[in-house]
Design a protein around this motif. Structure first.
Motif, mmCIF file in Angstrom:
data_model
loop_
_atom_site.group_PDB
_atom_site.id
_atom_site.type_symbol
_atom_site.label_atom_id
_atom_site.label_comp_id
_atom_site.label_asym_id
_atom_site.label_seq_id
_atom_site.Cartn_x
_atom_site.Cartn_y
_atom_site.Cartn_z
ATOM 1 N N ARG A 124 0.617 0.147 106.306
ATOM 2 C CA ARG A 124 1.854 -0.630 106.485
ATOM 3 C C ARG A 124 1.622 -2.099 106.164
ATOM 4 N NH1 ARG A 124 6.067 1.893 108.196
ATOM 5 N NH2 ARG A 124 5.736 3.911 109.180
ATOM 6 N N PHE A 125 0.489 -2.578 106.616
ATOM 7 C CA PHE A 125 0.136 -3.964 106.335
ATOM 8 C C PHE A 125 0.133 -4.203 104.825
ATOM 9 C CE2 PHE A 125 -2.159 -7.830 106.113
ATOM 10 C CZ PHE A 125 -2.084 -8.416 107.359
ATOM 11 N N ALA A 127 1.608 -2.459 102.524
ATOM 12 C CA ALA A 127 2.960 -2.317 101.965
ATOM 13 C C ALA A 127 3.708 -3.644 102.054
ATOM 14 C CB ALA A 127 3.724 -1.221 102.703
ATOM 15 N N VAL A 128 3.537 -4.338 103.163
ATOM 16 C CA VAL A 128 4.215 -5.628 103.320
ATOM 17 C C VAL A 128 3.621 -6.659 102.364
ATOM 18 C CG1 VAL A 128 4.586 -7.546 104.898
ATOM 19 C CG2 VAL A 128 4.932 -5.211 105.683
ATOM 20 N N TYR A 130 2.382 -6.287 99.588
ATOM 21 C CA TYR A 130 2.744 -6.037 98.201
ATOM 22 C C TYR A 130 4.246 -5.850 98.010
ATOM 23 C CZ TYR A 130 -2.077 -6.047 96.805
ATOM 24 O OH TYR A 130 -3.355 -6.454 96.538
ATOM 25 N N GLY A 131 5.008 -6.179 99.031
ATOM 26 C CA GLY A 131 6.457 -6.152 98.903
ATOM 27 C C GLY A 131 7.034 -4.782 98.590
ATOM 28 N N VAL A 132 6.436 -3.720 99.127
ATOM 29 C CA VAL A 132 7.015 -2.389 98.941
ATOM 30 C C VAL A 132 8.340 -2.353 99.723
ATOM 31 C CG1 VAL A 132 6.722 0.078 99.421
ATOM 32 C CG2 VAL A 132 4.754 -1.302 98.718
ATOM 33 N N PRO A 133 9.434 -1.927 99.056
ATOM 34 C CA PRO A 133 10.728 -1.910 99.755
ATOM 35 C C PRO A 133 10.648 -1.101 101.047
ATOM 36 C CG PRO A 133 10.999 -1.403 97.427
ATOM 37 C CD PRO A 133 9.531 -1.458 97.678
ATOM 38 N N LYS A 134 11.247 -1.633 102.094
ATOM 39 C CA LYS A 134 11.137 -1.032 103.424
ATOM 40 C C LYS A 134 11.459 0.451 103.454
ATOM 41 C CE LYS A 134 11.864 -4.633 106.874
ATOM 42 N NZ LYS A 134 12.771 -5.726 106.517
ATOM 43 N N VAL A 137 8.606 2.771 102.267
ATOM 44 C CA VAL A 137 7.266 2.683 102.852
ATOM 45 C C VAL A 137 6.821 4.014 103.455
ATOM 46 C CG1 VAL A 137 5.892 1.598 104.652
ATOM 47 C CG2 VAL A 137 7.406 0.211 103.256
ATOM 48 N N ASN B 6 9.489 -11.765 101.039
ATOM 49 C CA ASN B 6 8.145 -11.186 101.122
ATOM 50 C C ASN B 6 7.185 -12.074 101.892
ATOM 51 O OD1 ASN B 6 8.448 -8.819 99.879
ATOM 52 N ND2 ASN B 6 7.678 -9.468 97.885
ATOM 53 N N MET B 13 3.874 -9.903 109.542
ATOM 54 C CA MET B 13 2.941 -8.779 109.620
ATOM 55 C C MET B 13 1.557 -9.264 110.078
ATOM 56 S SD MET B 13 3.128 -5.536 108.979
ATOM 57 C CE MET B 13 1.837 -4.444 109.520
#
Ligand SMILES: Nc1ncnc2c1ncn2[C@@H]1O[C@H](COP(=O)(O)OP(=O)(O)O)[C@@H](O)[C@H]1O
Ligand SMILES: [Mg+2]
Lengths: 349, 269
Positions: A124-125, A127-128, A130-134, A137, B6, B13
């Motif tokens: 999850r960390f 994903a954030v 790298y700006g993976v769309p929520k 995820v 972002n 985060m």
């Protein structure tokens, strides 16, 4: 950590179908004259030139200190080159580092997981970061964990993971943001043979099923066999670059090893039939184009007293020796010491 | 998702990770109690025999020191992130250094405030009365202080190659700063050199407002009121206003955050 035995992993290699570079595919890694001289004057990478096409598995093979990690770090925009140019997926590593970072997945030689977090939290960390769309995820985490077979360890803390599992998790993490290209720096160092074999199977599957380009480094000969193309790097320079088969063909002849009751007598007998045998500690060595076919002829010519015959195809070790003039590394317990020295040298930066 | 979105998500985060890691090490909270308890019940009790009201006087200082050490530790923990590799995972991501460091500083500061202020529960035992408003004010002040010291810790960490350096930082920087801050005794009517060092110590402006919040001379027993009064930071015989101390803290935080970002930009590629 020395490889247990080169043969332990060699079994599936014969059945691999390697791909010659498909010229219809775009060049995804374009490196032109890349070089790095460190402050203390160490020339770690010296004018490297190479192109990798989409969907290839490309291996950098070289001993410790050859400049593999330094090259990868420059390509991943972690280190500035001192000369030359390189682009990833069309983006210059120096002028568009962020675009490059978005498109690459990275697995470093050293572990980069947070042990205190669970596998899922680590993902999850990422994903954030790298700006993976929520909304994607969840599905992506499920998918990448399945790819590396860690689905049922999802909620375990990474501190409970074995070395091999941690490596696989790192690969899963590197895939999370669907990179065009995966960089793996010595991904199998410190893993046992089964885990290594499994990792290679994963990597090949990724390429086959998802079309990911893989750029990896290794100092294990047997692993380079899995690659479509190999660049042999020594002292920061590429000394050979081709498919494993063609590299071996360049080295040339098969060797037939013969041990007899009296090597000198046998050598003389062979010479009479026009065959040159070289006397070595292990016995007589004859170089011939097709080893298996020549065995009967050789045994016949040597006369009586033949104890043992074996045929040796050129291996990557021979290839390495041929191009660099030395073995890939002096065998011994140097690995750990060098890795530590390297860690110490990177930490300060 | 915009780039700005972002960056914010990243900072949040990183912050969340600090909190998760905090909950993973309950031992830290317990060991964190040792120093303030020694201060309160050994030093405080012992000196309290000689100086009436001392045990109450030292209470805010003990809490502040707890927050300070925890905050610096939170900041310096980025050295572990480097040692265990996770820092690299963060630094190669396509996000800016400042978002990552902002998350680290804010998350670390919240952890330090929570952990550091936990000993406020001992107030009744020591005999300090706490109003609800005072608690909120105290937490606010402590958070500001924690932010600046976590930023300071991160900056120090950016210059530190190994965690071994942490001991040196504690010995050469933190201990002198804590002693000079007047957290354990008033440092107002002292020789000029000591007064000067006290006024130069940034911690002075962190500890003083916290003590003023908890020990308002207006509602204290005479002995304690005098102690508290005498500890307030003065320039040329005038007690400086509390807001100026908060401003000083905020500037300190901004300065070291900026320095940390610059340092990380330069050092870690
Ligand atoms: N930060 C650094 N400063 C100075 N020299 C370095 C640094 N990093 C690597 N080197 C040197 O550069 C050479 C290549 O190192 P590296 O790329 O790590 O090799 P490999 O990954 O092939 O083992 C080595 O001689 C190494 O000591
Ligand atoms: Mg390396």
């Amino acid at each position: 950590m020395a490889p247990k035995s080169a043969d332990a992993l060699r079994v599936p290699v014969a059945s691999l179908q390697r791909r010659a570079p498909d010229v219809a595919q775009p060049v995804i890694v374009d490196v032109r004259g890349l070089g790095k001289t460190f402050k203390k004057g160490v020339r770690a990478v010296d004018g490297v030139h190479l192109q990798v096409r989409k969907g290839e598995i490309f291996a950098f093979l070289g001993p410790n200190g050859a400049g593999k990690s330094t090259t990868i770090k420059m390509l991943c925009t972690l280190l500035r080159p001192t000369d030359g140019k390189a682009s990833i997926a069309g983006f210059d590593i120096e002028t568009s580092p962020r675009e490059v970072r978005r498109r690459i997945g990275l697995v470093f030689q050293e572990r980069t997981l947070d042990d205190q977090l669970t596998a899922e939290q680590n993902l999850r960390f990422h994903a954030v970061l790298y700006g993976v769309p929520k909304r994607e995820v969840e599905e992506r985490i499920t998918r990448v964990l399945a790819v590396v077979g860690l689905t049922n360890r999802r909620s375990d803390r990474v501190s409970k993971y074995s070395g091999g599992m941690a490596r696989r998790l790192e690969i899963a993490r590197a895939l999370l943001h669907t990179p065009d290209i995966l960089f793996l720096d010595e991904p199998t160092v410190g893993l046992d043979p089964q885990t290594r074999a499994r990792m290679w199977a994963d990597v090949r599957r990724l390429r086959d099923e998802q079309g990911v380009t893989v750029f990896m480094t290794t100092h294990y000969m047997d692993e380079a066999e899995y690659a479509d193309r190999i660049a042999i790097i020594d002292h920061g320079r590429i000394v050979a670059l081709d498919t494993p088969a063609r590299l071996k063909a360049q080295v040339g002849l098969d060797k037939v090893l013969l041990s007899t009751a009296d090597d000198a007598k046998a050598a003389a007998a062979l010479a009479k039939k026009g065959m040159t045998a070289e006397a070595t500690a292990k016995g007589l060595v004859l170089k011939v184009p097709d080893g298996e076919a020549a065995v009967a002829r050789i045994v016949g010519a040597a006369g009586t007293g033949v104890r043992n015959v074996s045929v040796h195809k050129p291996s990557l070790d021979d290839v390495f020796m041929h191009f660099t003039g030395h073995e890939i590394r002096p065998e011994g317990a140097q690995d750990g010491a060098m890795a530590r020295a390297w860690m110490a040298s990177t930490r300060g930066r | 998702m915009t780039q700005f979105g972002n960056e914010v998500r990243t900072a949040l985060m990183v912050w969340r990770r600090e909190l998760i890691r905090f909950t993973r090490s309950p031992a830290r909270v317990i060991t964190g109690f040792v120093q303030p308890i020694l201060l309160l019940f050994v030093l405080g009790y012992g000196l309290g025999k000689l100086v009436p009201g001392y045990q109450q006087f030292i209470f805010p200082g003990a809490v502040a020191m707890n927050v300070i050490t925890t905050a610096i530790f939170s900041g310096v923990s980025i050295v572990w992130d480097r040692e265990f590799g996770f820092l690299r995972e963060m630094l190669v991501a396509p996000v800016s250094r400042s978002s990552i460091l902002a998350g680290k500083v804010l998350g670390g500061a919240v952890v330090a405030t929570l952990q550091g202020c936990l000993i406020l529960v001992l107030a009744p035992v020591v005999g300090v009365s706490l109003g609800f408003v005072a608690i909120l004010q105290f937490l606010g002040g402590a958070l500001l202080m924690a932010v600046s010291l976590t930023a300071f810790g991160v900056f120090v960490a950016s210059r530190m190659k190994k965690i071994d350096g942490f001991q040196a930082v504690m010995q050469f920087l933190l201990f002198p700063m804590i002693f000079l801050s007047g957290s354990q005794f008033p440092l107002q009517d002292v020789p000029l050199w000591l007064a000067a060092l006290n006024r130069l110590d940034p911690l002075t402006y962190a500890v003083d407002p916290l003590r003023r919040i908890l020990l308002d001379p207006a509602n204290l027993a005479p002995d304690l009121a005098t102690l508290s009064q005498r500890s307030q930071v003065q320039f040329f015989g005038e007690t400086i206003p509390m807001w100026s101390e908060f401003v000083a803290m905020a500037l300190f935080a901004a300065l070291f955050f900026g320095l940390a970002v610059l340092s990380f930009r330069k050092a870690e590629q």
